[in-house]
Scaffold this active site. Structure first.
Site, PDB file in Angstrom:
ATOM      1  N   LYS A   1       0.858  -1.180   0.000  1.00 33.64           N
ATOM      2  CA  LYS A   1       0.000   0.000   0.000  1.00 33.64           C
ATOM      3  C   LYS A   1       0.893   1.228   0.000  1.00 33.64           C
ATOM      4  O   LYS A   1       1.696   1.426   0.908  1.00 33.64           O
ATOM      5  CB  LYS A   1      -0.871  -0.026   1.256  1.00 33.64           C
ATOM      6  CG  LYS A   1      -1.730   1.201   1.438  1.00 33.64           C
ATOM      7  CD  LYS A   1      -2.708   0.972   2.575  1.00 33.64           C
ATOM      8  CE  LYS A   1      -3.521   2.202   2.877  1.00 33.64           C
ATOM      9  NZ  LYS A   1      -4.470   1.971   3.968  1.00 33.64           N
TER      10      LYS A   1
ATOM     11  N   LYS B   1      -2.201  -1.295  -3.968  1.00 32.41           N
ATOM     12  CA  LYS B   1      -3.092  -0.140  -3.849  1.00 32.41           C
ATOM     13  C   LYS B   1      -2.262   1.125  -3.847  1.00 32.41           C
ATOM     14  O   LYS B   1      -1.298   1.163  -3.080  1.00 32.41           O
ATOM     15  CB  LYS B   1      -3.871  -0.280  -2.546  1.00 32.41           C
ATOM     16  CG  LYS B   1      -4.670   0.927  -2.141  1.00 32.41           C
ATOM     17  CD  LYS B   1      -5.238   0.748  -0.768  1.00 32.41           C
ATOM     18  CE  LYS B   1      -5.777   2.094  -0.302  1.00 32.41           C
ATOM     19  NZ  LYS B   1      -6.119   2.131   1.069  1.00 32.41           N
TER      20      LYS B   1
HETATM   21  C1  PBG Z   1      -7.887   2.659   5.711  1.00 26.20           C
HETATM   22  C2  PBG Z   1      -8.061   2.711   4.234  1.00 26.20           C
HETATM   23  C3  PBG Z   1      -7.832   3.790   3.358  1.00 26.20           C
HETATM   24  C4  PBG Z   1      -8.236   3.361   2.098  1.00 26.20           C
HETATM   25  C5  PBG Z   1      -8.659   2.050   2.220  1.00 26.20           C
HETATM   26  N1  PBG Z   1      -8.533   1.656   3.553  1.00 26.20           N
HETATM   27  C6  PBG Z   1      -7.371   5.164   3.629  1.00 26.20           C
HETATM   28  C7  PBG Z   1      -5.968   5.475   3.928  1.00 26.20           C
HETATM   29  O1  PBG Z   1      -5.078   4.640   3.941  1.00 26.20           O
HETATM   30  O2  PBG Z   1      -5.759   6.654   4.204  1.00 26.20           O
HETATM   31  C8  PBG Z   1      -8.205   4.219   0.863  1.00 26.20           C
HETATM   32  C9  PBG Z   1      -9.138   3.800  -0.212  1.00 26.20           C
HETATM   33  C10 PBG Z   1      -9.436   4.829  -1.243  1.00 26.20           C
HETATM   34  O3  PBG Z   1      -8.802   5.900  -1.355  1.00 26.20           O
HETATM   35  O4  PBG Z   1     -10.361   4.552  -2.005  1.00 26.20           O
HETATM   36  N2  PBG Z   1      -6.607   2.564   6.164  1.00 26.20           N
HETATM   37 ZN    ZN Z   2      -6.173   3.232   8.317  1.00 29.98          ZN
END
Ligand code: PBG
Ligand code: ZN
Length: 324
Positions: free
Chosen positions: A197, A250
């Site tokens: 991520k 992601k």
């Molecule tokens: C929670 C999470 C996030 C997203 C998915 N789970 C936000 C982040 O990491 O700030 C982002 C998903 C999106 O932008 O569609 N940690």
């Molecule tokens: Zn989070």
């Protein structure tokens, strides 16, 4: 005649599908859903037109519609009515996600329910777990947060979640969750780790949607640098070794090289087309600058072509209709 010309003509005569290397289908899609504990009616998310925060009372209905559209899975995000420093609502057996999972599994048992396991929607400071002093100032504390994640995951499994998806990229997170799930008797609950991520600027609209922006600092101490492909691969490999069942990359569209390399590990891989990717297509289309259906489907096909087995996308419901 040049053989490539013969092939092009053959392709045209025999219809495209016979030679099509990549096929996008409704089977690939996972629909994200936001559930707002305090809401009484659906509210459109300003930075994600067409996406809503739903009240608990509507969630069974929405899940039925999604299944009827031919989509096999949803991933749930909760907006709790109450936040605190410890994110305690995230593992409350009567919390928003736990209630939503039970409602959905009761209404549509065949729909696969995935839950996002993280605390940033539940903490008053907006970080993904327990925060404290570190040598670099106040920041997320890895080990105390592990326990919290395991507790959240077990509470989701108890409610009936098929797959838990820890999203905060703590070190040792998958192993901690696996141990606790097994120990509590949830050996069949699968873990889809947000294994790679990136610390991306594309999550902005989601943070409005889930009310999960942070009060100080950023997430760069626990999310990946977009500049480091080898490190990104290693992070996914570590999660595989810790017992993840499904890996994830992601965001998706700007990270297809990473997606392709992570797919070589052999586990199923999910790609998350995030809020900013959706918002960009949506906004350009709303201005009449691009053809929304064509661009959205092209973006999803590209993600599939790079190797994704599952695509989490805010376009899931539209795409399911277009792909019928
Ligand atoms: C929670 C999470 C996030 C997203 C998915 N789970 C936000 C982040 O990491 O700030 C982002 C998903 C999106 O932008 O569609 N940690
Ligand atoms: Zn989070």
């Amino acid at each position: 005649m040049f053989p490539e010309r013969r092939l092009r003509r053959l392709r045209k005569r025999t219809m495209q599908p016979l030679f099509q290397e990549t096929v996008l289908s409704r089977d690939d899609l996972v629909a994200p859903l936001f559930i707002d504990e305090a809401a009484l009616a659906p509210a459109e998310i300003v930075s994600m037109p067409g996406q809503y925060r739903y009240p608990l009372t509507m969630i069974a209905e929405v899940a039925k519609e999604i299944a009827a559209a031919g989509i096999h899975a949803v991933i749930l995000f909760g907006i709790p009515a109450r936040k605190d420093a410890g994110g305690t609502e995230a593992y409350n057996p009567e919390g928003v996600i736990q209630q939503a999972v039970r409602e959905i599994k009761l209404a549509v048992p065949e729909l696969v329910v995935i839950t996002d396991v993280c605390a940033c929607e539940y903490t008053d400071h907006g970080h993904c777990g327990i925060v404290g002093e570190t040598p670099c100032g106040p920041d997320l504390l890895n080990d105390p947060s592990l326990e919290l994640m395991a507790q959240i995951a077990v509470s989701h499994a108890k409610a009936g979640a098929d797959i838990v998806a820890p999203s905060c990229m703590l070190d040792g997170m998958v192993m901690a969750i696996r141990e606790e799930l097994d120990c509590e008797g949830y050996e069949d609950t699968a873990i889809m780790s947000y294994s790679t991520k990136f610390s991306s600027a594309l999550y902005g609209p989601f943070r409005d949607a889930a009310d999960s922006g942070f009060l100080f600092g950023d997430r760069t101490t626990y999310q990946m640098s977009p500049a480091n492909p080898r490190e990104a691969f290693l992070e996914s490999e570590l999660d595989l070794k810790e017992g993840a069942d499904i890996l994830m990359v992601k965001p998706a569209g700007m990270y297809l090289d990473i997606l392709q390399s992570v797919c070589s590990l052999g586990l199923p891989v999910a790609a998350y087309q995030v809020s900013g990717e959706y918002a960009m297509i949506r906004a350009a289309a709303a201005n009449g600058w691009i053809d929304e259906k064509a661009v959205a489907l092209e973006s999803l096909l590209a993600i599939k072509r790079a190797g994704a087995d599952l695509i989490i996308t805010y376009y899931a419901r539209d795409a399911a209709g277009w792909l019928k």
